[in-house]
Design a protein around this motif. Structure first.
Motif, PDB file in Angstrom:
ATOM      1  N   ILE A  62       0.740  -1.247   0.018  1.00  0.00           N
ATOM      2  CA  ILE A  62      -0.066   0.125   0.109  1.00  0.00           C
ATOM      3  C   ILE A  62       0.929   1.186  -0.033  1.00  0.00           C
ATOM      4  N   ILE A  63       1.739   1.357   0.860  1.00  0.00           N
ATOM      5  CA  ILE A  63       2.757   2.281   0.799  1.00  0.00           C
ATOM      6  C   ILE A  63       3.667   2.555  -0.492  1.00  0.00           C
ATOM      7  N   PRO A 115       4.421  16.446   5.643  1.00  0.00           N
ATOM      8  CA  PRO A 115       3.143  16.614   5.361  1.00  0.00           C
ATOM      9  C   PRO A 115       2.364  15.631   4.593  1.00  0.00           C
ATOM     10  N   PHE A 116       3.140  15.330   3.420  1.00  0.00           N
ATOM     11  CA  PHE A 116       3.197  14.232   2.489  1.00  0.00           C
ATOM     12  C   PHE A 116       2.823  13.027   3.034  1.00  0.00           C
ATOM     13  N   ALA A 117       3.873  12.550   3.869  1.00  0.00           N
ATOM     14  CA  ALA A 117       4.012  11.267   4.639  1.00  0.00           C
ATOM     15  C   ALA A 117       2.802  11.015   5.375  1.00  0.00           C
ATOM     16  N   THR A 118       2.462  12.204   6.128  1.00  0.00           N
ATOM     17  CA  THR A 118       1.435  12.291   7.060  1.00  0.00           C
ATOM     18  C   THR A 118       0.157  11.855   6.623  1.00  0.00           C
ATOM     19  N   VAL A 119      -0.108  12.598   5.462  1.00  0.00           N
ATOM     20  CA  VAL A 119      -1.427  12.296   4.627  1.00  0.00           C
ATOM     21  C   VAL A 119      -1.480  10.954   4.045  1.00  0.00           C
ATOM     22  N   ILE A 120      -0.637  10.249   3.484  1.00  0.00           N
ATOM     23  CA  ILE A 120      -0.706   8.858   3.033  1.00  0.00           C
ATOM     24  C   ILE A 120      -0.769   7.906   4.336  1.00  0.00           C
ATOM     25  N   LEU A 121       0.126   8.198   5.336  1.00  0.00           N
ATOM     26  CA  LEU A 121      -0.058   7.398   6.352  1.00  0.00           C
ATOM     27  C   LEU A 121      -1.651   7.486   6.979  1.00  0.00           C
ATOM     28  N   MET A 122      -2.047   8.528   7.098  1.00  0.00           N
ATOM     29  CA  MET A 122      -3.459   8.787   7.811  1.00  0.00           C
ATOM     30  C   MET A 122      -4.376   8.054   6.794  1.00  0.00           C
ATOM     31  N   ILE A 123      -4.346   8.166   5.416  1.00  0.00           N
ATOM     32  CA  ILE A 123      -5.295   7.180   4.522  1.00  0.00           C
ATOM     33  C   ILE A 123      -5.061   5.732   4.906  1.00  0.00           C
TER      34      ILE A 123
END
Length: 350
Positions: A62-63, A115-123
């Motif tokens: 997924i990542i 911020p980019f990593a945060t949004v992906i991990l939140m999804i």
């Protein structure tokens, strides 16, 4: 700071583990339990370990997929390290709160903006919990007989866990897909922390945060326009989650048992996950074992206790050990990488 926090999380884990061991095994016939465990079929145990590996690997895919959709090209083995780091720190922290911060920490080493990593991990977290919510809502609607047969004693815990998961994904979805509101909430929190003297007022901090939010907004906007990315992630997450739930069915077969439908066992394990996922205990330790002994007793009957030991040993403790191993690999890898970079910058001299 990260090392100190990890140390105290490990201490907390050991204490909770000790209390769990005492609470579960006090007064039990341990010799009889060990005899039952020794007689299990190793082939089904190995199949269960494979499912645990698939569970960890699923998040890494997924990542990898989401990073590629944003034109960030990482090797799959690096994404597997990110996944392992996340699961390890989730396993040892209350409510699995430590996984994402440590994943972001390692992602920074690959020059991925926070911020980019945060949004992906939140999804990923939203879809991870969404599977539980869909199953949790589906059971009362479509499986009343299942509830009456297995869940009567634990319904309050089940509904509490479901409610907490619904609240969590609702709040996180709001943050991801309404970044302007997210920015207002975070700025307000920073303001109150300054008023309470937890933080010192710094214009540079606010400016840096607002610049970071621009990346956050762009990422969220991309996801709104590319809904097929979310659909694909949800599909993989369902496979990933149900692979872990199926571990208990492998244990059922390992004890040479039959007569209970595979889906009953899978959904019973899902109920435990729904009930404990948001509780402030590492891996739901203690409460997971207690719920297993309650709701699986009609399934495993005389071997419920040894079955619980094997099932939890595979689904949680083997996951902890495997992810811990690859977390060490990640640390070694990035230490070597850092040293090579320093050597290249200094021409081989430190």
């Amino acid at each position: 700071m990260q090392t100190k926090k990890a140390f105290w999380n490990c201490i907390f884990l050991v204490v909770v583990f000790g209390l769990t061991i005492y609470g579960i095994f006090h007064g039990q016939d341990l010799e009889k339990m060990m005899s039952a465990i020794k007689n299990t079929d190793i082939r089904w145990i190995l199949a269960a370990i494979f499912l645990v590996l698939f569970f960890i690997w699923g998040e890494s895919i997924i990542i990898w997929y989401m990073m590629r959709s944003f034109q960030v090209h990482l090797k799959k083995r690096i994404c597997f390290l990110f996944s392992s780091v996340g699961f390890f720190f989730s396993c040892i922290t209350p409510s699995a709160t430590g996984g994402q911060p440590m994943q972001i920490y390692y992602m920074k080493k690959e020059k991925i903006p926070i911020p980019f990593a945060t949004v992906i991990l939140m999804i990923i977290t939203i879809t991870y919990k969404l599977v539980l919510v869909i199953v949790g809502i589906g059971i009362p609607i479509f499986a009343r007989g299942f509830m009456n047969e297995y869940l009567v004693e634990i319904l309050p815990v089940f509904y509490l866990g479901l409610l907490l998961n619904v609240f969590c994904i609702s709040f996180m979805t709001l943050l991801v897909f309404h970044p302007v509101l997210a920015e207002k909430i975070i700025l307000k929190c920073m303001y109150w922390m300054e008023r309470l003297h937890i933080l010192k007022h710094k214009e540079t901090r606010i400016l840096k945060f607002q610049n970071s939010m621009q990346i956050y907004r762009e990422t969220a906007a991309y996801l709104k326009e590319h809904k097929q990315v979310i659909v694909y992630v949800i599909f993989i997450t369902f496979m990933q989650r149900f692979a872990l739930f199926t571990v208990t069915y492998m244990v059922y077969l390992a004890f040479g048992m039959s007569g209970t439908n595979i889906w009953d066992i899978i959904f019973l394990q899902a109920v435990i996950s729904i009930s404990v996922d948001m509780l402030p205990l590492p891996g739901g330790m203690g409460i997971s074992e207690s719920l297993f002994l309650k709701i699986f007793s009609p399934v495993f009957q005389s071997v419920t206790l040894p079955a619980m030991v094997v099932s939890r040993g595979l689904s949680y403790y083997s996951q902890l050990l495997i992810s811990a191993l690859f977390t060490v690999v990640a640390q070694i890898y990035y230490t070597i990488k850092k040293n090579k970079r320093i050597e290249n910058q200094t021409g081989g001299y430190k």
